[in-house]
Design an enzyme around this catalytic site. Structure first.
Site, PDB file in Angstrom:
ATOM      1  N   ILE A  12     -40.097   9.152 -24.299  1.00 43.36           N
ATOM      2  CA  ILE A  12     -40.379   9.785 -23.005  1.00 43.36           C
ATOM      3  C   ILE A  12     -41.882  10.004 -22.832  1.00 43.36           C
ATOM      4  O   ILE A  12     -42.454   9.714 -21.771  1.00 43.36           O
ATOM      5  CB  ILE A  12     -39.549  11.086 -22.859  1.00 43.36           C
ATOM      6  CG1 ILE A  12     -38.051  10.720 -22.939  1.00 43.36           C
ATOM      7  CG2 ILE A  12     -39.870  11.796 -21.551  1.00 43.36           C
ATOM      8  CD1 ILE A  12     -37.101  11.878 -22.934  1.00 43.36           C
ATOM      9  N   ASP A  51     -50.443  16.370 -36.416  1.00 45.09           N
ATOM     10  CA  ASP A  51     -49.217  17.133 -36.245  1.00 45.09           C
ATOM     11  C   ASP A  51     -49.506  18.437 -35.505  1.00 45.09           C
ATOM     12  O   ASP A  51     -50.494  19.122 -35.827  1.00 45.09           O
ATOM     13  CB  ASP A  51     -48.655  17.436 -37.645  1.00 45.09           C
ATOM     14  CG  ASP A  51     -47.217  17.869 -37.589  1.00 45.09           C
ATOM     15  OD1 ASP A  51     -46.356  17.131 -38.104  1.00 45.09           O
ATOM     16  OD2 ASP A  51     -46.932  18.953 -37.012  1.00 45.09           O
ATOM     17  N   PHE A  73     -43.873  17.029 -25.388  1.00 40.77           N
ATOM     18  CA  PHE A  73     -42.681  16.249 -25.760  1.00 40.77           C
ATOM     19  C   PHE A  73     -42.469  16.234 -27.274  1.00 40.77           C
ATOM     20  O   PHE A  73     -41.548  15.561 -27.736  1.00 40.77           O
ATOM     21  CB  PHE A  73     -42.847  14.782 -25.337  1.00 40.77           C
ATOM     22  CG  PHE A  73     -43.077  14.546 -23.868  1.00 40.77           C
ATOM     23  CD1 PHE A  73     -42.019  14.580 -22.974  1.00 40.77           C
ATOM     24  CD2 PHE A  73     -44.340  14.256 -23.381  1.00 40.77           C
ATOM     25  CE1 PHE A  73     -42.216  14.333 -21.625  1.00 40.77           C
ATOM     26  CE2 PHE A  73     -44.555  14.011 -22.027  1.00 40.77           C
ATOM     27  CZ  PHE A  73     -43.486  14.050 -21.151  1.00 40.77           C
ATOM     28  N   SER A 117     -33.891  20.705 -22.556  1.00 39.95           N
ATOM     29  CA  SER A 117     -32.687  19.873 -22.678  1.00 39.95           C
ATOM     30  C   SER A 117     -31.457  20.549 -22.099  1.00 39.95           C
ATOM     31  O   SER A 117     -31.336  21.779 -22.126  1.00 39.95           O
ATOM     32  CB  SER A 117     -32.453  19.607 -24.163  1.00 39.95           C
ATOM     33  OG  SER A 117     -31.212  19.001 -24.359  1.00 39.95           O
ATOM     34  N   TYR A 141     -30.476  22.030 -32.421  1.00 37.62           N
ATOM     35  CA  TYR A 141     -31.431  21.370 -31.522  1.00 37.62           C
ATOM     36  C   TYR A 141     -31.534  22.145 -30.201  1.00 37.62           C
ATOM     37  O   TYR A 141     -32.632  22.521 -29.756  1.00 37.62           O
ATOM     38  CB  TYR A 141     -30.994  19.911 -31.276  1.00 37.62           C
ATOM     39  CG  TYR A 141     -31.712  19.271 -30.124  1.00 37.62           C
ATOM     40  CD1 TYR A 141     -33.070  18.990 -30.203  1.00 37.62           C
ATOM     41  CD2 TYR A 141     -31.044  18.957 -28.941  1.00 37.62           C
ATOM     42  CE1 TYR A 141     -33.737  18.413 -29.135  1.00 37.62           C
ATOM     43  CE2 TYR A 141     -31.702  18.374 -27.872  1.00 37.62           C
ATOM     44  CZ  TYR A 141     -33.046  18.112 -27.971  1.00 37.62           C
ATOM     45  OH  TYR A 141     -33.703  17.551 -26.913  1.00 37.62           O
ATOM     46  N   LYS A 145     -34.683  24.431 -28.522  1.00 39.88           N
ATOM     47  CA  LYS A 145     -35.245  24.187 -27.179  1.00 39.88           C
ATOM     48  C   LYS A 145     -35.199  25.475 -26.350  1.00 39.88           C
ATOM     49  O   LYS A 145     -36.131  25.786 -25.608  1.00 39.88           O
ATOM     50  CB  LYS A 145     -34.479  23.059 -26.476  1.00 39.88           C
ATOM     51  CG  LYS A 145     -34.774  21.682 -27.040  1.00 39.88           C
ATOM     52  CD  LYS A 145     -36.082  21.104 -26.488  1.00 39.88           C
ATOM     53  CE  LYS A 145     -36.539  19.876 -27.223  1.00 39.88           C
ATOM     54  NZ  LYS A 145     -37.636  19.140 -26.616  1.00 39.88           N
ATOM     55  N   PHE A 169     -30.908  15.903 -18.708  1.00 39.08           N
ATOM     56  CA  PHE A 169     -29.559  15.468 -19.068  1.00 39.08           C
ATOM     57  C   PHE A 169     -29.729  14.144 -19.834  1.00 39.08           C
ATOM     58  O   PHE A 169     -30.559  14.087 -20.736  1.00 39.08           O
ATOM     59  CB  PHE A 169     -28.654  15.501 -17.832  1.00 39.08           C
ATOM     60  CG  PHE A 169     -28.258  16.950 -17.542  1.00 39.08           C
ATOM     61  CD1 PHE A 169     -29.217  17.892 -17.170  1.00 39.08           C
ATOM     62  CD2 PHE A 169     -26.969  17.410 -17.740  1.00 39.08           C
ATOM     63  CE1 PHE A 169     -28.896  19.243 -16.991  1.00 39.08           C
ATOM     64  CE2 PHE A 169     -26.633  18.753 -17.556  1.00 39.08           C
ATOM     65  CZ  PHE A 169     -27.598  19.664 -17.184  1.00 39.08           C
ATOM     66  N   ASN A 170     -29.035  13.061 -19.536  1.00 40.38           N
ATOM     67  CA  ASN A 170     -29.147  11.879 -20.406  1.00 40.38           C
ATOM     68  C   ASN A 170     -30.174  10.881 -19.875  1.00 40.38           C
ATOM     69  O   ASN A 170     -29.938  10.238 -18.860  1.00 40.38           O
ATOM     70  CB  ASN A 170     -27.786  11.214 -20.576  1.00 40.38           C
ATOM     71  CG  ASN A 170     -26.881  12.053 -21.449  1.00 40.38           C
ATOM     72  OD1 ASN A 170     -26.613  13.211 -21.138  1.00 40.38           O
ATOM     73  ND2 ASN A 170     -26.430  11.491 -22.548  1.00 40.38           N
ATOM     74  N   ILE A 207     -16.499   3.419 -29.067  1.00 43.09           N
ATOM     75  CA  ILE A 207     -16.554   4.597 -28.195  1.00 43.09           C
ATOM     76  C   ILE A 207     -15.930   5.778 -28.944  1.00 43.09           C
ATOM     77  O   ILE A 207     -14.787   5.702 -29.404  1.00 43.09           O
ATOM     78  CB  ILE A 207     -15.831   4.315 -26.856  1.00 43.09           C
ATOM     79  CG1 ILE A 207     -16.625   3.273 -26.059  1.00 43.09           C
ATOM     80  CG2 ILE A 207     -15.634   5.582 -26.027  1.00 43.09           C
ATOM     81  CD1 ILE A 207     -18.058   3.674 -25.704  1.00 43.09           C
TER      82      ILE A 207
HETATM   83  N1  UFG Z   1     -21.357   7.399 -27.803  1.00 44.65           N
HETATM   84  C1  UFG Z   1     -20.382   6.492 -28.196  1.00 44.65           C
HETATM   85  N2  UFG Z   1     -20.745   5.499 -29.063  1.00 44.65           N
HETATM   86  C2  UFG Z   1     -21.999   5.376 -29.566  1.00 44.65           C
HETATM   87  C3  UFG Z   1     -22.999   6.302 -29.150  1.00 44.65           C
HETATM   88  C4  UFG Z   1     -22.631   7.302 -28.267  1.00 44.65           C
HETATM   89  O1  UFG Z   1     -19.225   6.581 -27.777  1.00 44.65           O
HETATM   90  O2  UFG Z   1     -22.241   4.456 -30.369  1.00 44.65           O
HETATM   91  C5  UFG Z   1     -20.977   8.456 -26.853  1.00 44.65           C
HETATM   92  C6  UFG Z   1     -21.203   9.851 -27.375  1.00 44.65           C
HETATM   93  O3  UFG Z   1     -20.156  10.249 -28.221  1.00 44.65           O
HETATM   94  C7  UFG Z   1     -21.272  10.621 -26.053  1.00 44.65           C
HETATM   95  C8  UFG Z   1     -21.950   9.631 -25.091  1.00 44.65           C
HETATM   96  O4  UFG Z   1     -21.781   8.351 -25.712  1.00 44.65           O
HETATM   97  O5  UFG Z   1     -19.968  10.879 -25.607  1.00 44.65           O
HETATM   98  C9  UFG Z   1     -23.419   9.888 -24.889  1.00 44.65           C
HETATM   99  O6  UFG Z   1     -24.030  10.020 -26.165  1.00 44.65           O
HETATM  100  P1  UFG Z   1     -25.599   9.966 -26.388  1.00 44.65           P
HETATM  101  O7  UFG Z   1     -25.837  10.122 -27.858  1.00 44.65           O
HETATM  102  O8  UFG Z   1     -26.159   8.784 -25.698  1.00 44.65           O
HETATM  103  O9  UFG Z   1     -26.115  11.232 -25.600  1.00 44.65           O
HETATM  104  P2  UFG Z   1     -25.705  12.784 -25.753  1.00 44.65           P
HETATM  105  O10 UFG Z   1     -25.015  13.136 -24.486  1.00 44.65           O
HETATM  106  O11 UFG Z   1     -25.022  13.082 -27.013  1.00 44.65           O
HETATM  107  O12 UFG Z   1     -27.128  13.421 -25.928  1.00 44.65           O
HETATM  108  C10 UFG Z   1     -27.965  13.738 -24.867  1.00 44.65           C
HETATM  109  C11 UFG Z   1     -29.407  13.691 -25.318  1.00 44.65           C
HETATM  110  C12 UFG Z   1     -29.666  14.766 -26.363  1.00 44.65           C
HETATM  111  C13 UFG Z   1     -29.237  16.087 -25.817  1.00 44.65           C
HETATM  112  C14 UFG Z   1     -27.802  16.040 -25.362  1.00 44.65           C
HETATM  113  C15 UFG Z   1     -27.381  17.316 -24.699  1.00 44.65           C
HETATM  114  O13 UFG Z   1     -29.725  12.424 -25.840  1.00 44.65           O
HETATM  115  O14 UFG Z   1     -31.035  14.805 -26.683  1.00 44.65           O
HETATM  116  O15 UFG Z   1     -27.625  15.000 -24.395  1.00 44.65           O
HETATM  117  O16 UFG Z   1     -26.037  17.560 -24.958  1.00 44.65           O
HETATM  118  F1  UFG Z   1     -29.346  17.046 -26.751  1.00 44.65           F
END
Ligand code: UFG
Length: 328
Positions: A12, A51, A73, A117, A141, A145, A169-170, A207
């Protein structure tokens, strides 16, 4: 403005550097390069490797550079790792931010835009999540934050340091010229992992969980394009420059996509069958996270412009152009 970007070599941060330079800001970057990539940092930015927890180093940078505002960041950001190694997160994220705020107070720097976050909210039943929702993080985490946000609130009261905390969010996608994008090691995020299948790096996507309380049983997330996200940071900087008060905003699109819908959209973008398997739930995943962005719209004049196809398309272009990320 002369903007100091902490963590400017990360996914980011590097996109912020690129867009801030385009808007004629002067940019100074600090990154310890533990997870960031020097190649991702635009050449026009001044780069310091170090750092944020190193007080002498931070003093040197603030003495040398005439900083107007900080964009922060620099943090560890893996939910799973934070559960296994919480103290690493309190050290890097919370202690790191103590040093940042102390140094800002010492050198009279009064503006900070902070990368927060959705993980600060924890689990909620009703979507979309507004900034009024209770913040009950479910992992270290998110807890760090939230603590960082709270430290900024008190640093404002004591030292007049104004902050804008942006709760992402994502985040996904890459720059529109495909020059920089997402290259996490290890990669844990859904969209880049899905794209590893058409890239030939994995046979199928797994998934995690199909028995969540959602319409198709897979988790729902709210995806935001990296360039829309950065646009909000630039608007937050102007907001602080205009002398406005500290505040917190969600950054999302108010639209949720299930994991199955993401795979389907990626099949359309890449024109690849994208084989999929169902796996176990990943611990700690909330069923559904969707943001309300009405506050950012009303106060910052911000709105997301890229839909999910555009997000996946831009990520796909980046990964096709850089199949080994920044390693080449
Ligand atoms: N997922 C899969 N398969 C994979 C990777 C992910 O099914 O190989 C699923 C996860 O289980 C989840 C969805 O895809 O259901 C999204 O997962 P991500 O890891 O892409 O993102 P998150 O929602 O877990 O994480 C994001 C941010 C984090 C933050 C979080 C807040 O990347 O930094 O949202 O809940 F902390």
């Amino acid at each position: 403005m002369n903007v100091l970007v902490l963590g400017g070599a990360g996914y980011i941060g590097s996109h912020f550097v690129k867009q801030a330079l385009k808007q004629s800001h002067d940019v100074v970057v600090i990154d310890n390069l533990l997870t960031g990539h020097k190649q991702a940092v635009a050449k026009q930015a001044k780069f310091y490797q170090g750092d944020i927890r190193d007080k002498n180093f931070m003093n040197r940078v603030f003495q040398t550079e005439n900083i107007d505002a900080v964009v922060h960041f620099a943090a560890s950001s893996l939910v799973g790792e934070s559960i296994k190694d919480p103290l690493k997160y309190f050290d890097n994220n919370v202690y790191g931010t103590i040093v940042v705020l102390e140094t800002m107070a010492k050198y009279n720097v009064k503006k900070i835009v902070f990368s927060s976050s959705a993980a600060t909210y924890g689990k909620h039943e009703t979507m979309p999540i507004t900034e009024e929702y209770p913040t009950i993080p479910t992992n270290p985490y998110g807890e760090t934050k939230l603590m960082m946000e709270q430290m900024m609130k008190w640093a404002d009261l004591a030292h007049g340091i104004k902050h804008v905390s942006l709760r992402y969010f994502n985040v996904a996608g890459a720059s529109s010229d495909a020059s920089i994008g997402e290259d996490h090691r290890p990669e844990t995020h859904l969209i880049p992992i899905v794209l590893q299948v058409p890239l030939g790096k994995r046979d199928h996507i797994t998934i995690f969980g199909d028995d969540y309380n959602t319409f198709d049983g897979t988790c729902i997330r709210d995806y935001i394009h990296i360039e829309d996200l950065i646009d909000a940071h630039l608007k937050a900087l102007s907001y602080l420059e205009q002398g406005n008060d500290s505040d917190v905003f969600n950054l999302g699109s108010e639209t949720g996509y299930s994991n199955l819908q993401i795979v389907k959209a990626a099949r359309e973008v890449t024109n690849h069958p994208l084989p999929m398997e169902k796996g176990e739930r990943r611990p700690g995943d909330p069923d559904k996270l969707v943001a309300s962005y009405q506050k950012a719209k009303a106060v910052l004049g911000w709105e997301p412009k890229h839909n999910i196809s555009k997000i996946i398309e831009s990520a796909w272009k980046f990964h096709q152009k850089h199949p080994h990320g920044y390693e080449e």
